[in-house]
Scaffold this motif. Sequence first.
Motif: not given
Length: 223
Positions: A65-68, A92-97, A126-129, A132-135
């Motif tokens: 599972v991928l959780i966005g 997760e894109r936010e360093d803070a979170i 997430l949109v970038t991943y 571009t990802a292959t998984d």
Amino acid sequence: MSTPVTLDRRQGPYGEVVLRRRDEDFEIIANGTFLMDTSDGRSERLLVDAAMGALPEPARTGAAVLIGGLGVGFSLAHAAADPRWSRIAVVEREDAIIDWHRGGPLAAISGRALADERTVILHTDLVTYLDTATDRYDALCLDIDNGPDWTVTEDNESLYRARGLASCAARLNPGGVLAVWSARPSGDFEESLRNAGFSGVRTEEVPVARGVPDVVHLGIRPA
């Protein structure tokens, strides 16, 4: 309601993100928009359970599972409590979170799940991943906005359109499930799922104390 106390405020490439505490609960605010808090969590857990339940029976053991969106950690913690998930990736894109979960105030929710050997945190957009990802995964559980019609940033809007849904389908194994959390139902998004080739499109509701229910939109990539 009591006045919230700001615990941390960060300015990043996607805008401002804030962690607040209100009594015993924590709240995440992004660019002035309330995202989520720790007061309930039923809909975040439904996001994961609905995805598992929509998988064909043979695929439910050993599923990936991928959780966005890490958020307050409810979806991750719930997935990690289910031994049927063999791999749990969280984007997760936010360093803070991420910091708030790794030794911060939210570690009490997610600490055990983050230590689970099945879990990996992918620090990226997430949109970038998805582009571009292959998984490949058996389920995508996405919760990065207040819904397809109410996004946190404009860049996220593409996720719910034809190109973004095509990227989601490309990351799913045949028969895999796309599950999208929303603060309100979206008939337009259901139609977009069907137009993108997803089958078995449906919406599951979670009643809330006031207003329209939270929902999870579901679609299956044909085998």
